[in-house]
Design a protein around this motif. Structure first.
Motif, PDB file in Angstrom:
ATOM      1  N   ALA A 182       1.488  -1.406   0.547  1.00  0.00           N
ATOM      2  CA  ALA A 182      -0.331   0.367  -0.105  1.00  0.00           C
ATOM      3  C   ALA A 182       0.944   0.777  -0.426  1.00  0.00           C
ATOM      4  CB  ALA A 182      -1.041  -0.013   1.079  1.00  0.00           C
ATOM      5  N   VAL A 183       1.597   1.186   1.044  1.00  0.00           N
ATOM      6  CA  VAL A 183       2.740   2.094   0.948  1.00  0.00           C
ATOM      7  C   VAL A 183       3.705   2.439   0.161  1.00  0.00           C
ATOM      8  CG1 VAL A 183       1.924   3.234   3.479  1.00  0.00           C
ATOM      9  CG2 VAL A 183       4.358   0.908   2.917  1.00  0.00           C
ATOM     10  N   GLY A 184       4.615   1.451  -0.294  1.00  0.00           N
ATOM     11  CA  GLY A 184       5.245   1.651  -0.949  1.00  0.00           C
ATOM     12  C   GLY A 184       6.579   1.195  -0.955  1.00  0.00           C
ATOM     13  N   ALA A 185       7.473   1.193  -1.430  1.00  0.00           N
ATOM     14  CA  ALA A 185       8.989   1.102  -0.666  1.00  0.00           C
ATOM     15  C   ALA A 185       9.988   2.059  -0.291  1.00  0.00           C
ATOM     16  CB  ALA A 185       9.487   0.342  -1.665  1.00  0.00           C
ATOM     17  N   ASP A 186       9.231   3.116  -0.071  1.00  0.00           N
ATOM     18  CA  ASP A 186      10.161   3.842   0.740  1.00  0.00           C
ATOM     19  C   ASP A 186       9.825   4.385   2.602  1.00  0.00           C
ATOM     20  OD1 ASP A 186      11.909   4.160  -1.253  1.00  0.00           O
ATOM     21  OD2 ASP A 186      11.517   5.239  -3.059  1.00  0.00           O
ATOM     22  N   PHE A 187       8.157   4.293   2.416  1.00  0.00           N
ATOM     23  CA  PHE A 187       7.905   4.898   3.539  1.00  0.00           C
ATOM     24  C   PHE A 187       7.900   3.664   4.971  1.00  0.00           C
ATOM     25  CE2 PHE A 187       4.260   5.470   6.740  1.00  0.00           C
ATOM     26  CZ  PHE A 187       4.375   6.193   6.527  1.00  0.00           C
ATOM     27  N   THR A 188       8.732   4.221   5.901  1.00  0.00           N
ATOM     28  CA  THR A 188       8.755   3.251   6.490  1.00  0.00           C
ATOM     29  C   THR A 188       7.785   2.554   7.504  1.00  0.00           C
ATOM     30  OG1 THR A 188      11.202   5.572   7.386  1.00  0.00           O
ATOM     31  CG2 THR A 188      10.250   3.211   9.220  1.00  0.00           C
ATOM     32  N   LEU A 189       8.350   1.614   7.673  1.00  0.00           N
ATOM     33  CA  LEU A 189       7.081   0.626   8.709  1.00  0.00           C
ATOM     34  C   LEU A 189       8.058  -0.115   9.613  1.00  0.00           C
ATOM     35  CD1 LEU A 189       4.968  -0.609   5.308  1.00  0.00           C
ATOM     36  CD2 LEU A 189       4.174   0.804   7.060  1.00  0.00           C
ATOM     37  N   MET A 190       7.337  -0.270  10.765  1.00  0.00           N
ATOM     38  CA  MET A 190       7.594  -1.019  11.856  1.00  0.00           C
ATOM     39  C   MET A 190       7.073  -1.837  12.142  1.00  0.00           C
ATOM     40  SD  MET A 190       8.483   2.197  12.260  1.00  0.00           S
ATOM     41  CE  MET A 190       9.226   3.904  13.201  1.00  0.00           C
ATOM     42  N   ALA A 191       7.207  -3.396  12.888  1.00  0.00           N
ATOM     43  CA  ALA A 191       6.763  -4.383  13.871  1.00  0.00           C
ATOM     44  C   ALA A 191       6.404  -4.310  14.549  1.00  0.00           C
ATOM     45  CB  ALA A 191       6.525  -5.729  12.434  1.00  0.00           C
ATOM     46  N   ASP A 192       5.264  -4.605  15.562  1.00  0.00           N
ATOM     47  CA  ASP A 192       5.046  -4.307  17.083  1.00  0.00           C
ATOM     48  C   ASP A 192       3.994  -5.202  17.299  1.00  0.00           C
ATOM     49  OD1 ASP A 192       5.238  -4.302  19.524  1.00  0.00           O
ATOM     50  OD2 ASP A 192       5.203  -2.092  20.386  1.00  0.00           O
ATOM     51  N   PRO A 193       4.258  -7.135  17.150  1.00  0.00           N
ATOM     52  CA  PRO A 193       3.587  -8.054  18.067  1.00  0.00           C
ATOM     53  C   PRO A 193       3.069  -7.878  18.897  1.00  0.00           C
ATOM     54  CG  PRO A 193       5.295  -9.077  17.181  1.00  0.00           C
ATOM     55  CD  PRO A 193       5.722  -7.614  17.031  1.00  0.00           C
ATOM     56  N   VAL A 194       3.875  -7.271  20.203  1.00  0.00           N
ATOM     57  CA  VAL A 194       3.497  -7.456  21.634  1.00  0.00           C
ATOM     58  C   VAL A 194       3.768  -8.728  22.119  1.00  0.00           C
ATOM     59  CG1 VAL A 194       2.804  -6.352  23.288  1.00  0.00           C
ATOM     60  CG2 VAL A 194       2.231  -5.754  20.982  1.00  0.00           C
ATOM     61  N   ALA A 195       4.992  -9.144  21.707  1.00  0.00           N
ATOM     62  CA  ALA A 195       5.208 -10.716  22.499  1.00  0.00           C
ATOM     63  C   ALA A 195       4.410 -11.784  22.278  1.00  0.00           C
ATOM     64  CB  ALA A 195       5.819 -10.860  23.956  1.00  0.00           C
ATOM     65  N   CYS A 196       3.526 -11.388  20.740  1.00  0.00           N
ATOM     66  CA  CYS A 196       2.610 -12.729  20.322  1.00  0.00           C
ATOM     67  C   CYS A 196       3.129 -14.228  19.962  1.00  0.00           C
ATOM     68  CB  CYS A 196       1.565 -12.102  20.182  1.00  0.00           C
ATOM     69  SG  CYS A 196       1.756 -11.832  18.493  1.00  0.00           S
ATOM     70  N   TYR A 197       4.310 -13.866  19.881  1.00  0.00           N
ATOM     71  CA  TYR A 197       4.877 -14.711  19.236  1.00  0.00           C
ATOM     72  C   TYR A 197       6.311 -15.922  19.744  1.00  0.00           C
ATOM     73  CZ  TYR A 197       4.045 -12.118  15.262  1.00  0.00           C
ATOM     74  OH  TYR A 197       3.493 -11.531  14.192  1.00  0.00           O
ATOM     75  N   ASN A 198       6.307 -17.493  19.157  1.00  0.00           N
ATOM     76  CA  ASN A 198       7.598 -17.903  19.604  1.00  0.00           C
ATOM     77  C   ASN A 198       8.864 -17.954  19.138  1.00  0.00           C
ATOM     78  OD1 ASN A 198       7.397 -20.316  17.764  1.00  0.00           O
ATOM     79  ND2 ASN A 198       5.235 -20.980  18.543  1.00  0.00           N
ATOM     80  N   HIS A 199       9.984 -18.473  19.342  1.00  0.00           N
ATOM     81  CA  HIS A 199      11.089 -17.993  18.861  1.00  0.00           C
ATOM     82  C   HIS A 199      10.874 -18.065  16.990  1.00  0.00           C
ATOM     83  CE1 HIS A 199      15.062 -18.834  17.544  1.00  0.00           C
ATOM     84  NE2 HIS A 199      15.272 -17.755  18.739  1.00  0.00           N
TER      85      HIS A 199
END
Length: 368
Positions: A182-199
């Motif tokens: 949606a935002v294209g290659a140059d826009f800054t995105l971050m991911a914060d799953p709030v500790a919901c994944y295992n290793h």
């Protein structure tokens, strides 16, 4: 100057705008908060919001029993002494939650900045007067909803967008992918799953995020899983950002940095004990060549204190606020000014923007 009176208000937003589905736990936020007011023998008065955790009564009674008597009669300029002394007092008896000390430390800093006639960020030692701002999502209903919101944030001209995803691996990957498309290659995105994944999940998703050119991967595991975070930081190229909910503030940050469990350390003025430890953490991180990013304090009367700290920290890239902004911008007489993708620092003394006392009076249900 001595602190002559401390007032603690227990408050609740009468019409909290958050809906149940916007928190992954399914529990609706009642948006309760504290307001701490310090008065001095020299006639200066300052105030700040305080986080209230599971409820203002619980947070307020702890503050009234443990922190109010500790600070009464003290000189606010002795902020470092108060930090050191209360750390030992708390160890021996109180064991207050991580959010308890912050507003009291903030009030000490505000009193001294007010007495000096300076905006807080200049009293701290300014490095800039505007900070790039990014929006941080709540938990949305579908992957496409994240993409729509990310695109709206880009259209707003902000510096970036961070997802708090649904918490299911397949849906989360789809959300991350759709946002990038949606935002294209140059826009800054971050991911914060709030500790919901295992290793294993965190490793797989970290590889996906690398391919999608995400800026950082935040709290993929619980912050206390130092071994797991250390391994992710070792094998992944995407920076691991963590540490926001660990007690111990800059003392714990030292271990995260020294053991290479993170690439970016988290702190904030609410959950880490106020301005004093935020500045300590930032300088500690800087000495190791690490970034120090400030975690959202949720409510804007605390976010503005975070913003002042961001403007005094050279190794902080962004200022974070939760989206929708309208949910959390109550409590200030003026909105935080945003121009050209940056939050602009106010130039009045202390916080620079007064609290909205009409709103506070209307929200107060007990005064301690």
């Amino acid at each position: 100057m001595k602190i002559s009176n401390i007032e603690i208000r227990l408050c609740a937003h009468k019409e909290p705008p958050m809906r149940d589905q916007e928190m992954r736990s399914g529990k609706k936020s009642e948006m309760e908060f504290l307001v701490i007011r310090f008065e001095t023998d020299e006639g200066l008065t300052v105030d700040t919001f305080g986080f209230a955790g599971s409820g203002a009564r619980h947070a307020g009674y702890l503050a009234a029993s443990a922190l109010k008597p500790f600070f009464m009669g003290k000189d606010p300029a002795f902020r470092e002494k108060h930090w050191q002394d209360f750390r030992m007092v708390d160890r021996w008896w109180h064991h207050v939650p991580i959010y308890s000390y912050g507003p009291f430390d903030i009030c000490c800093w505000l009193l001294c900045a007010e007495a000096a006639g300076q905006p807080l960020y200049k009293y701290l030692g300014a490095v800039r007067d505007r900070v790039p701002i990014y929006a941080s999502s709540l938990t949305l209903s579908s992957p496409s909803a994240y993409a729509e919101q990310a695109l709206a944030i880009k259209a707003r001209g902000w510096a970036g967008y961070k997802l708090h995803p649904i918490g299911e691996e397949r849906l989360d990957i789809e959300s991350y992918r759709l946002c990038r498309e949606a935002v294209g290659a140059d826009f800054t995105l971050m991911a914060d799953p709030v500790a919901c994944y295992n290793h294993q999940q965190a490793l797989r998703i970290g590889r996906v995020l690398e391919g999608l050119k995400y800026h950082w991967f935040e709290e993929p595991l619980f912050d206390c899983d130092l071994n797991g975070l250390r391994e992710l930081a070792r094998v992944l190229d995407i920076p691991i950002c963590a540490g926001e909910v660990l007690p111990g503030s800059h003392y714990m940050a030292a271990e995260l940095i020294a053991s290479r469990a993170v690439d970016i350390i988290r702190t904030d003025v609410s959950w880490k004990g106020g301005i004093t430890p935020v500045i300590k953490t930032a300088h500690l991180a800087e000495s190791f060549g690490f970034q120090c990013e400030l975690h959202s304090t949720i409510y804007h009367p605390l976010e503005i204190i975070n913003l002042h700290c961001c403007a005094a920290i050279a190794n902080c890239e962004f200022f974070e606020v939760l989206e929708p902004v309208s949910y959390f911008d109550f409590g200030l007489k003026e909105k935080i000014r945003i121009e050209d993708g940056c939050a602009i620092l106010p130039e009045g003394s202390g916080r620079g923007i007064a609290l909205d006392w009409d709103f506070i009076e209307d929200s107060t249900f007990e005064i301690l």
